[in-house]
Design a protein around this motif. Structure first.
Motif, PDB file in Angstrom:
ATOM      1  N   THR A 169      -0.804   7.100 -29.994  1.00 24.39           N
ATOM      2  CA  THR A 169      -0.408   5.897 -30.717  1.00 24.39           C
ATOM      3  C   THR A 169       1.113   5.875 -30.861  1.00 24.39           C
ATOM      4  OG1 THR A 169      -0.794   7.067 -32.804  1.00 24.39           O
ATOM      5  CG2 THR A 169      -2.616   5.723 -31.952  1.00 24.39           C
ATOM      6  N   LEU A 170       1.600   6.266 -32.040  1.00 23.92           N
ATOM      7  CA  LEU A 170       3.026   6.357 -32.346  1.00 23.92           C
ATOM      8  C   LEU A 170       3.290   7.700 -33.008  1.00 23.92           C
ATOM      9  CD1 LEU A 170       3.464   2.852 -34.022  1.00 23.92           C
ATOM     10  CD2 LEU A 170       4.087   3.456 -31.698  1.00 23.92           C
ATOM     11  N   HIS A 171       4.506   8.191 -32.870  1.00 26.61           N
ATOM     12  CA  HIS A 171       4.872   9.504 -33.395  1.00 26.61           C
ATOM     13  C   HIS A 171       6.373   9.494 -33.655  1.00 26.61           C
ATOM     14  CE1 HIS A 171       4.907  13.972 -33.425  1.00 26.61           C
ATOM     15  NE2 HIS A 171       6.029  13.854 -32.751  1.00 26.61           N
ATOM     16  N   THR A 172       6.806  10.133 -34.742  1.00 31.78           N
ATOM     17  CA  THR A 172       8.241  10.200 -34.997  1.00 31.78           C
ATOM     18  C   THR A 172       8.654  11.582 -35.476  1.00 31.78           C
ATOM     19  OG1 THR A 172      10.117   9.131 -36.090  1.00 31.78           O
ATOM     20  CG2 THR A 172       8.117   9.402 -37.412  1.00 31.78           C
ATOM     21  N   ASP A 173       9.901  11.899 -35.210  1.00 33.73           N
ATOM     22  CA  ASP A 173      10.512  13.107 -35.749  1.00 33.73           C
ATOM     23  C   ASP A 173      11.621  12.746 -36.734  1.00 33.73           C
ATOM     24  OD1 ASP A 173      12.550  12.160 -34.132  1.00 33.73           O
ATOM     25  OD2 ASP A 173      12.774  14.001 -32.978  1.00 33.73           O
ATOM     26  N   GLY A 174      11.723  11.462 -37.067  1.00 39.50           N
ATOM     27  CA  GLY A 174      12.772  10.999 -37.970  1.00 39.50           C
ATOM     28  C   GLY A 174      13.970  10.403 -37.243  1.00 39.50           C
ATOM     29  N   GLY A 176      -4.868  16.093 -41.230  1.00 43.17           N
ATOM     30  CA  GLY A 176      -4.371  15.092 -40.299  1.00 43.17           C
ATOM     31  C   GLY A 176      -4.465  13.742 -40.954  1.00 43.17           C
ATOM     32  N   GLY A 177      -3.868  12.753 -40.387  1.00 43.53           N
ATOM     33  CA  GLY A 177      -3.830  11.468 -41.050  1.00 43.53           C
ATOM     34  C   GLY A 177      -4.378  10.356 -40.215  1.00 43.53           C
ATOM     35  N   GLY A 178      -5.418  10.580 -39.482  1.00 38.99           N
ATOM     36  CA  GLY A 178      -5.903   9.530 -38.614  1.00 38.99           C
ATOM     37  C   GLY A 178      -5.125   9.588 -37.315  1.00 38.99           C
ATOM     38  N   ASP A 179      -5.026   8.462 -36.665  1.00 40.67           N
ATOM     39  CA  ASP A 179      -4.447   8.449 -35.334  1.00 40.67           C
ATOM     40  C   ASP A 179      -2.943   8.192 -35.301  1.00 40.67           C
ATOM     41  OD1 ASP A 179      -6.831   9.012 -34.052  1.00 40.67           O
ATOM     42  OD2 ASP A 179      -7.419   6.907 -34.043  1.00 40.67           O
ATOM     43  N   LEU A 180      -2.302   8.080 -36.445  1.00 38.68           N
ATOM     44  CA  LEU A 180      -0.851   7.849 -36.438  1.00 38.68           C
ATOM     45  C   LEU A 180      -0.111   9.050 -37.004  1.00 38.68           C
ATOM     46  CD1 LEU A 180      -0.606   4.103 -37.475  1.00 38.68           C
ATOM     47  CD2 LEU A 180      -0.430   5.103 -35.217  1.00 38.68           C
ATOM     48  N   ASP A 181      -0.671  10.231 -36.768  1.00 42.23           N
ATOM     49  CA  ASP A 181      -0.031  11.449 -37.245  1.00 42.23           C
ATOM     50  C   ASP A 181       1.348  11.619 -36.637  1.00 42.23           C
ATOM     51  OD1 ASP A 181      -2.216  12.344 -38.668  1.00 42.23           O
ATOM     52  OD2 ASP A 181      -3.009  13.503 -36.992  1.00 42.23           O
ATOM     53  N   GLY A 182       2.213  12.277 -37.371  1.00 37.78           N
ATOM     54  CA  GLY A 182       3.458  12.762 -36.833  1.00 37.78           C
ATOM     55  C   GLY A 182       3.526  14.249 -37.099  1.00 37.78           C
ATOM     56  N   VAL A 183       4.415  14.937 -36.447  1.00 36.04           N
ATOM     57  CA  VAL A 183       4.636  16.343 -36.735  1.00 36.04           C
ATOM     58  C   VAL A 183       5.958  16.425 -37.472  1.00 36.04           C
ATOM     59  CG1 VAL A 183       5.060  18.609 -35.737  1.00 36.04           C
ATOM     60  CG2 VAL A 183       3.346  17.097 -34.730  1.00 36.04           C
ATOM     61  N   PHE A 184       5.957  17.083 -38.616  1.00 32.93           N
ATOM     62  CA  PHE A 184       7.154  17.151 -39.439  1.00 32.93           C
ATOM     63  C   PHE A 184       7.615  18.585 -39.573  1.00 32.93           C
ATOM     64  CE2 PHE A 184       4.498  13.691 -41.073  1.00 32.93           C
ATOM     65  CZ  PHE A 184       5.281  12.645 -40.643  1.00 32.93           C
ATOM     66  N   VAL A 185       8.879  18.828 -39.322  1.00 33.93           N
ATOM     67  CA  VAL A 185       9.500  20.109 -39.594  1.00 33.93           C
ATOM     68  C   VAL A 185      10.401  19.842 -40.780  1.00 33.93           C
ATOM     69  CG1 VAL A 185      11.009  21.914 -38.713  1.00 33.93           C
ATOM     70  CG2 VAL A 185       9.404  20.747 -37.184  1.00 33.93           C
TER      71      VAL A 185
END
Length: 161
Positions: free
Chosen positions: A14-19, A117-126
């Motif tokens: 879907t969509l993903h961000t690192d900020g 997890g948060g459904g299909d719009l998860d992101g990975v956060f550091v």
């Protein structure tokens, strides 16, 4: 807030961000209405806007992401954005108006970080520890809609950058 859009069908469905960057799956964008993509962008953009990527600290990543998604989805739905119908979104009135930190303490622990997890719009956060800012969300949504709509139209028209 400016997130650089980049297509990447391999790291996200879907969509993903690192900020800094928002990666999008071209198939996901192609099969959804513009209003749903704007809602998905609102969801994705709120994570860095609320500094979720800087506040995880030593918390379990999946549980933190789940807590953040409850907060983000509450804000997005109350603001009138439409999320894609075929994605599972975490939304619970029990967590309405709470910070991600508060929701995190209320969520049950999962063994070895499983689940969540948060459904299909998860992101990975550091992230590192911090606090949620007290912000006026209306200008944020005005900017988000201003930025997201042209991006969605361009993506739908095949002008991927």
């Amino acid at each position: 807030m400016r997130l650089k859009p980049e297509p990447n069908n391999e790291i996200t469905k879907t969509l993903h961000t690192d900020g800094n960057t928002v990666w999008y799956n071209e198939d996901f964008v192609d099969k959804h209405e513009v209003s749903e993509i704007v809602g998905a962008l609102a969801h994705t953009s709120l994570h860095p806007a609320l500094l979720h990527h800087t506040r995880m600290g030593s918390r379990d990543m999946k549980k933190w992401n789940k807590a953040c998604d409850y907060v983000v989805n509450d804000i997005v739905s109350k603001a009138g954005f439409h999320l894609p119908n075929d994605c599972e979104f975490l939304l619970d009135p029990a967590y309405a108006g709470k910070t991600a930190d508060e929701v995190y303490t209320l969520l049950p622990d999962t063994p070895d970080g499983a689940g969540g997890g948060g459904g299909d719009l998860d992101g990975v956060f550091v992230a590192v520890a911090g606090t949620q800012p007290d912000i006026d969300r209306q200008p944020l949504f005005e900017e988000l809609t201003h930025d997201a709509l042209p991006l969605c139209v361009a993506l739908r028209a095949g002008e991927r950058a």
